[in-house]
Design a protein around this motif. Structure first.
Motif, PDB file in Angstrom:
ATOM      1  N   ASP A   7     -13.012  69.188 -11.797  1.00  0.00           N
ATOM      2  CA  ASP A   7     -13.571  67.980 -12.082  1.00  0.00           C
ATOM      3  C   ASP A   7     -14.948  67.947 -12.833  1.00  0.00           C
ATOM      4  OD1 ASP A   7     -11.200  66.726 -11.058  1.00  0.00           O
ATOM      5  OD2 ASP A   7     -12.192  67.025  -8.885  1.00  0.00           O
ATOM      6  N   ASP A   8     -15.062  67.090 -13.660  1.00  0.00           N
ATOM      7  CA  ASP A   8     -16.393  66.707 -14.353  1.00  0.00           C
ATOM      8  C   ASP A   8     -17.114  68.011 -14.629  1.00  0.00           C
ATOM      9  OD1 ASP A   8     -16.184  63.773 -13.805  1.00  0.00           O
ATOM     10  OD2 ASP A   8     -16.642  64.290 -11.821  1.00  0.00           O
ATOM     11  N   SER A   9     -16.177  68.918 -15.215  1.00  0.00           N
ATOM     12  CA  SER A   9     -16.880  69.991 -15.967  1.00  0.00           C
ATOM     13  C   SER A   9     -16.770  70.327 -17.689  1.00  0.00           C
ATOM     14  CB  SER A   9     -16.169  71.255 -15.380  1.00  0.00           C
ATOM     15  OG  SER A   9     -16.374  71.058 -13.839  1.00  0.00           O
ATOM     16  N   SER A  10     -17.740  70.913 -18.333  1.00  0.00           N
ATOM     17  CA  SER A  10     -17.955  70.859 -19.578  1.00  0.00           C
ATOM     18  C   SER A  10     -18.169  72.151 -20.128  1.00  0.00           C
ATOM     19  CB  SER A  10     -18.852  69.895 -20.321  1.00  0.00           C
ATOM     20  OG  SER A  10     -20.294  70.276 -19.853  1.00  0.00           O
ATOM     21  N   ARG A  41      -5.234  70.911 -11.347  1.00  0.00           N
ATOM     22  CA  ARG A  41      -5.614  69.458 -11.491  1.00  0.00           C
ATOM     23  C   ARG A  41      -6.923  69.421 -12.180  1.00  0.00           C
ATOM     24  NH1 ARG A  41      -1.974  65.805  -8.556  1.00  0.00           N
ATOM     25  NH2 ARG A  41      -0.179  67.145  -8.243  1.00  0.00           N
ATOM     26  N   MET A  42      -7.024  68.938 -13.375  1.00  0.00           N
ATOM     27  CA  MET A  42      -8.378  68.678 -14.089  1.00  0.00           C
ATOM     28  C   MET A  42      -8.552  67.324 -14.691  1.00  0.00           C
ATOM     29  SD  MET A  42      -7.670  72.052 -16.482  1.00  0.00           S
ATOM     30  CE  MET A  42      -5.896  72.025 -15.860  1.00  0.00           C
ATOM     31  N   SER A  43      -9.804  66.905 -14.307  1.00  0.00           N
ATOM     32  CA  SER A  43     -10.235  65.561 -14.424  1.00  0.00           C
ATOM     33  C   SER A  43     -11.662  65.332 -14.990  1.00  0.00           C
ATOM     34  CB  SER A  43      -9.904  64.632 -13.018  1.00  0.00           C
ATOM     35  OG  SER A  43     -10.444  63.085 -13.452  1.00  0.00           O
ATOM     36  N   GLY A  44     -11.855  64.372 -15.977  1.00  0.00           N
ATOM     37  CA  GLY A  44     -13.364  64.342 -16.482  1.00  0.00           C
ATOM     38  C   GLY A  44     -13.871  65.636 -17.180  1.00  0.00           C
ATOM     39  N   SER A 107      -6.505  64.623 -16.634  1.00  0.00           N
ATOM     40  CA  SER A 107      -6.822  63.273 -16.880  1.00  0.00           C
ATOM     41  C   SER A 107      -8.322  63.050 -17.455  1.00  0.00           C
ATOM     42  CB  SER A 107      -6.457  62.348 -15.797  1.00  0.00           C
ATOM     43  OG  SER A 107      -7.701  62.553 -14.836  1.00  0.00           O
ATOM     44  N   ASP A 108      -8.668  62.109 -18.461  1.00  0.00           N
ATOM     45  CA  ASP A 108      -9.768  62.030 -18.897  1.00  0.00           C
ATOM     46  C   ASP A 108     -10.373  63.410 -19.369  1.00  0.00           C
ATOM     47  OD1 ASP A 108      -9.924  59.135 -18.320  1.00  0.00           O
ATOM     48  OD2 ASP A 108      -9.418  59.881 -16.574  1.00  0.00           O
ATOM     49  N   SER A 109      -9.719  64.185 -20.281  1.00  0.00           N
ATOM     50  CA  SER A 109     -10.562  65.293 -20.519  1.00  0.00           C
ATOM     51  C   SER A 109     -10.353  65.435 -22.040  1.00  0.00           C
ATOM     52  CB  SER A 109      -9.897  66.531 -19.724  1.00  0.00           C
ATOM     53  OG  SER A 109      -9.997  66.282 -18.285  1.00  0.00           O
TER      54      SER A 109
END
Length: 300
Positions: A7-10, A41-44, A107-109
């Motif tokens: 989650d929330d990783s760039s 699961r991956m998000s943001g 989602s959102d990625s």
């Protein structure tokens, strides 16, 4: 609860952009964010830098499967979620919930490319190898929403090439591990109506919602043809091959128009099938969902 969650990783690169390569191994899979994932699961998350495009992803290259965000996404073994004997006591609705847990979700990625090139070279002696997509190379029973890939220059592969996804497939008991296959067939064995059958088939299908690919200012080129003998070659501006999938971009429609799946498309070239949106779009077979089940005979 189960599997891996990100989650929330760039990921951003150095000035000039970054590359991801998978070459020389027995199974070669490369992705700008994830190479291979199951039960994930991956998000943001993001790959590339929208504010500083020169620091973004510029090349993903593999001998087998390549994707701008993920090379290959597959369902996890449902057996990982608990005892098969215990799961066999559940009803269809409960078992569908367990199946849902096993499938990959994003989602959102989004991805920002730096004139991004995604290439899967394949092998001359293996006509079923070589999938590439601007976002996903090969996805099975995946659910992706609100996730774009922009500034893509070229997607190339010998088998499946898609501006967004090379091939999107339905879930399959026949290709799962023995325990998973037994469970999915046990789900089919409990079905008592066409409504329940439809729920199982829907649960096993890939779904992409509010996602698009945008080419560079000079345009996006998608090619599924590298001269290999007996190669297939499925090419599409959005998807090379779609089996029992669902794509819905109504959420990004402007002024009551149509939703956008592909922007700045220059050329699509496929050895066997080619299309502005999809090279080959077809229904998956019930046999791909349950190899041992005689469900249609039971319901007719």
């Amino acid at each position: 609860i189960f599997g891996s969650h990100i989650d929330d990783s760039s990921v951003t690169g150095v000035p000039g952009g970054y590359t991801v390569l998978s070459k020389g191994g027995q199974e070669q899979i490369a992705g700008g964010f994830i190479g291979y994932a199951n039960l994930a699961r991956m998000s943001g998350c993001s790959a590339g830098d929208a504010k500083n495009q020169e620091n973004s992803l510029k090349l993903v290259e593999s001998g087998g499967t390549a994707g701008g965000f993920a090379g290959r996404l597959m369902p996890g073994d449902v057996a990982q979620t608990g005892s098969i004997k215990l799961l066999g006591l559940l009803n269809v609705t409960q078992l569908l919930s367990v199946m849902d847990v096993a499938y990959p979700r994003i989602s959102d990625s989004s991805i920002e490319g730096n004139n991004l090139v995604v290439t899967a070279s394949g092998k001359n002696d293996d006509v079923a190898l070589g999938d590439a997509g601007g976002y996903i190379g090969n996805g099975k029973a995946v659910m992706v929403k609100n996730s774009d890939v922009t500034n893509v220059k070229e997607v190339t592969a010998p088998y499946h090439a898609g501006g967004y996804i090379g091939i999107m497939r339905s879930g399959s008991a026949a290709e799962a591990g023995d325990a998973t296959g037994d469970l999915l067939n046990s789900v089919l064995g409990k079905i008592l109506s066409l409504k329940e059958l439809a729920s199982v088939l829907q649960a096993a299908s890939s779904k992409i919602t509010n996602c698009k690919v945008a080419g560079t200012a000079d345009g996006l080129t998608v090619t599924a043809d590298n001269g290999f003998e007996n190669a297939e070659g499925y090419a599409g501006g959005f998807v090379g091959e779609m089996q029992s999938g669902h794509v819905d971009n109504s959420a990004n429609a402007v002024d009551s128009g149509k939703g956008t799946a592909v922007e700045n498309l220059l050329k699509v070239e496929g050895l066997r099938y080619a299309g502005g949106f999809g090279g080959l779009v077809k229904a998956g077979a019930v046999a791909e969902i349950g190899s041992k089940s005689s469900i249609l005979t039971k319901l007719v």
